[in-house]
Design a protein around this motif. Structure first.
Motif, PDB file in Angstrom:
ATOM      1  N   LYS A   1      27.912  21.396 -64.507  1.00 52.89           N
ATOM      2  CA  LYS A   1      28.755  22.530 -64.866  1.00 52.89           C
ATOM      3  C   LYS A   1      28.033  23.803 -64.444  1.00 52.89           C
ATOM      4  N   PRO A   2      28.736  24.907 -64.291  1.00 53.07           N
ATOM      5  CA  PRO A   2      28.097  26.136 -63.796  1.00 53.07           C
ATOM      6  C   PRO A   2      26.889  26.589 -64.610  1.00 53.07           C
ATOM      7  N   HIS A   3      26.940  26.397 -65.921  1.00 51.27           N
ATOM      8  CA  HIS A   3      25.825  26.755 -66.810  1.00 51.27           C
ATOM      9  C   HIS A   3      25.405  25.473 -67.534  1.00 51.27           C
ATOM     10  N   PRO A   4      24.501  24.679 -66.919  1.00 51.78           N
ATOM     11  CA  PRO A   4      24.147  23.392 -67.509  1.00 51.78           C
ATOM     12  C   PRO A   4      23.709  23.514 -68.965  1.00 51.78           C
ATOM     13  N   THR A   5      24.108  22.535 -69.751  1.00 48.66           N
ATOM     14  CA  THR A   5      23.742  22.500 -71.165  1.00 48.66           C
ATOM     15  C   THR A   5      22.682  21.432 -71.390  1.00 48.66           C
ATOM     16  N   ALA A   6      21.723  21.385 -70.481  1.00 47.90           N
ATOM     17  CA  ALA A   6      20.624  20.426 -70.551  1.00 47.90           C
ATOM     18  C   ALA A   6      19.302  21.154 -70.360  1.00 47.90           C
ATOM     19  N   PHE A   7      18.301  20.675 -71.063  1.00 48.18           N
ATOM     20  CA  PHE A   7      16.941  21.193 -70.943  1.00 48.18           C
ATOM     21  C   PHE A   7      16.037  20.052 -70.519  1.00 48.18           C
ATOM     22  N   ILE A   8      14.985  20.410 -69.788  1.00 42.93           N
ATOM     23  CA  ILE A   8      13.999  19.411 -69.396  1.00 42.93           C
ATOM     24  C   ILE A   8      12.615  19.869 -69.843  1.00 42.93           C
ATOM     25  N   ALA A   9      11.769  18.895 -70.132  1.00 45.99           N
ATOM     26  CA  ALA A   9      10.351  19.132 -70.382  1.00 45.99           C
ATOM     27  C   ALA A   9       9.628  18.755 -69.096  1.00 45.99           C
ATOM     28  N   VAL A  10       8.762  19.645 -68.631  1.00 45.80           N
ATOM     29  CA  VAL A  10       8.074  19.442 -67.352  1.00 45.80           C
ATOM     30  C   VAL A  10       6.569  19.511 -67.577  1.00 45.80           C
ATOM     31  N   LYS A  11       5.863  18.538 -67.030  1.00 45.46           N
ATOM     32  CA  LYS A  11       4.395  18.517 -67.048  1.00 45.46           C
ATOM     33  C   LYS A  11       3.928  18.097 -65.663  1.00 45.46           C
ATOM     34  N   ASP A  12       3.031  18.872 -65.097  1.00 53.25           N
ATOM     35  CA  ASP A  12       2.501  18.572 -63.757  1.00 53.25           C
ATOM     36  C   ASP A  12       3.632  18.373 -62.751  1.00 53.25           C
ATOM     37  N   SER A  13       4.635  19.231 -62.800  1.00 51.74           N
ATOM     38  CA  SER A  13       5.784  19.210 -61.886  1.00 51.74           C
ATOM     39  C   SER A  13       6.603  17.922 -61.978  1.00 51.74           C
ATOM     40  N   LYS A  14       6.577  17.237 -63.108  1.00 55.49           N
ATOM     41  CA  LYS A  14       7.369  16.030 -63.322  1.00 55.49           C
ATOM     42  C   LYS A  14       8.166  16.164 -64.608  1.00 55.49           C
ATOM     43  N   ILE A  15       9.377  15.631 -64.597  1.00 55.95           N
ATOM     44  CA  ILE A  15      10.192  15.606 -65.812  1.00 55.95           C
ATOM     45  C   ILE A  15       9.598  14.564 -66.757  1.00 55.95           C
ATOM     46  N   VAL A  16       9.344  15.002 -68.006  1.00 50.54           N
ATOM     47  CA  VAL A  16       8.785  14.095 -69.007  1.00 50.54           C
ATOM     48  C   VAL A  16       9.664  14.005 -70.259  1.00 50.54           C
ATOM     49  N   GLY A  17      10.749  14.759 -70.258  1.00 51.94           N
ATOM     50  CA  GLY A  17      11.665  14.708 -71.386  1.00 51.94           C
ATOM     51  C   GLY A  17      12.915  15.512 -71.083  1.00 51.94           C
ATOM     52  N   PHE A  18      13.938  15.322 -71.923  1.00 53.01           N
ATOM     53  CA  PHE A  18      15.208  16.009 -71.710  1.00 53.01           C
ATOM     54  C   PHE A  18      15.972  16.086 -73.032  1.00 53.01           C
ATOM     55  N   ALA A  19      16.892  17.002 -73.081  1.00 53.92           N
ATOM     56  CA  ALA A  19      17.851  17.092 -74.195  1.00 53.92           C
ATOM     57  C   ALA A  19      19.077  17.815 -73.673  1.00 53.92           C
ATOM     58  N   ALA A  20      20.211  17.546 -74.301  1.00 58.44           N
ATOM     59  CA  ALA A  20      21.465  18.169 -73.868  1.00 58.44           C
ATOM     60  C   ALA A  20      22.368  18.414 -75.062  1.00 58.44           C
ATOM     61  N   TYR A  21      23.348  19.257 -74.819  1.00 58.56           N
ATOM     62  CA  TYR A  21      24.417  19.461 -75.793  1.00 58.56           C
ATOM     63  C   TYR A  21      25.721  19.626 -75.026  1.00 58.56           C
ATOM     64  N   ASP A  22      26.838  19.526 -75.747  1.00 58.65           N
ATOM     65  CA  ASP A  22      28.165  19.581 -75.122  1.00 58.65           C
ATOM     66  C   ASP A  22      28.292  18.563 -73.989  1.00 58.65           C
ATOM     67  N   ALA A  23      27.680  17.412 -74.164  1.00 55.61           N
ATOM     68  CA  ALA A  23      27.755  16.360 -73.143  1.00 55.61           C
ATOM     69  C   ALA A  23      28.939  15.444 -73.428  1.00 55.61           C
ATOM     70  N   THR A  24      28.899  14.716 -74.505  1.00 56.75           N
ATOM     71  CA  THR A  24      29.980  13.799 -74.835  1.00 56.75           C
ATOM     72  C   THR A  24      31.152  14.518 -75.474  1.00 56.75           C
ATOM     73  N   ALA A  25      30.863  15.541 -76.263  1.00 50.77           N
ATOM     74  CA  ALA A  25      31.918  16.318 -76.922  1.00 50.77           C
ATOM     75  C   ALA A  25      31.384  17.718 -77.214  1.00 50.77           C
ATOM     76  N   LYS A  26      32.273  18.687 -77.257  1.00 51.71           N
ATOM     77  CA  LYS A  26      31.875  20.053 -77.588  1.00 51.71           C
ATOM     78  C   LYS A  26      31.296  20.080 -78.995  1.00 51.71           C
ATOM     79  N   GLY A  27      30.207  20.811 -79.134  1.00 50.29           N
ATOM     80  CA  GLY A  27      29.573  20.950 -80.435  1.00 50.29           C
ATOM     81  C   GLY A  27      28.614  19.830 -80.785  1.00 50.29           C
ATOM     82  N   TYR A  28      28.451  18.867 -79.884  1.00 57.47           N
ATOM     83  CA  TYR A  28      27.549  17.744 -80.128  1.00 57.47           C
ATOM     84  C   TYR A  28      26.219  17.971 -79.421  1.00 57.47           C
ATOM     85  N   PHE A  29      25.131  17.660 -80.127  1.00 57.33           N
ATOM     86  CA  PHE A  29      23.796  17.645 -79.531  1.00 57.33           C
ATOM     87  C   PHE A  29      23.476  16.210 -79.107  1.00 57.33           C
ATOM     88  N   GLY A  30      22.795  16.084 -77.969  1.00 60.17           N
ATOM     89  CA  GLY A  30      22.318  14.785 -77.509  1.00 60.17           C
ATOM     90  C   GLY A  30      22.967  14.417 -76.199  1.00 60.17           C
TER      91      GLY A  30
END
Length: 157
Positions: free
Chosen positions: A57-86
């Motif tokens: 989507k134009p304004h992604p609702t996902a965050f990533i955790a980065v260590k040493d230029s590698k993704i090591v974690g993630f979280a999102a909201y508004d993925a499965t349904a509006k107002g939902y975390f995960g």
């Protein structure tokens, strides 16, 4: 599995700090394929499918955790349904560095800034529910059923 409710106006923003030189950033679309690959490798195709709703989507609702230029974690909201975390996940070898907590709080804070007063954390088992209750004061929504009831299991390609 029950849904949980979190009041976003009561977040403890000091929980956004991580240990071990890990940076939390909102996903930028050129990194979306790397995130999907990380999730498929470390978690499940189901979560990889779910995350696509948050990242394409134009304004992604996902965050990533980065260590040493590698993704090591993630979280999102508004993925499965509006107002939902995960969903949310952290590389197993890096758990205990506050990465999951930071990803959770970054995401919930973003939901607050997007105009939500509350967030729903859907389909949580009892073991994981305790983390959310302790960390962000989540409460159980005492109702039968949730948005995941219409999920057709086993359709992942």
């Amino acid at each position: 599995m029950k849904d949980l409710l979190v009041g976003l106006h009561r977040l403890n923003l000091s929980l956004k700090e991580t240990k071990g030189d890990v940076k939390i950033v909102r996903l930028l679309s050129p990194n979306s394929d790397a995130l999907v690959t990380f999730i498929e490798k470390n978690f499940s195709k189901g979560w990889a499918s779910e995350i696509k709703a948050a990242i394409y989507k134009p304004h992604p609702t996902a965050f990533i955790a980065v260590k040493d230029s590698k993704i090591v974690g993630f979280a999102a909201y508004d993925a499965t349904a509006k107002g939902y975390f995960g969903p949310i996940g952290v590389d197993e070898s890096l758990r205990g560095l506050n990465i999951g907590t930071a990803l959770l709080v970054y995401s919930l804070e973003a939901m607050l800034h997007d105009g939500y007063g509350y967030a729903i954390i859907g389909g949580v088992n009892e073991k994981v529910a305790e983390f959310y209750k302790k960390t962000v004061g989540a409460i159980t929504i005492d109702m039968e059923g949730n948005v995941y009831d219409r999920l057709v299991r086993g359709l992942y390609l």
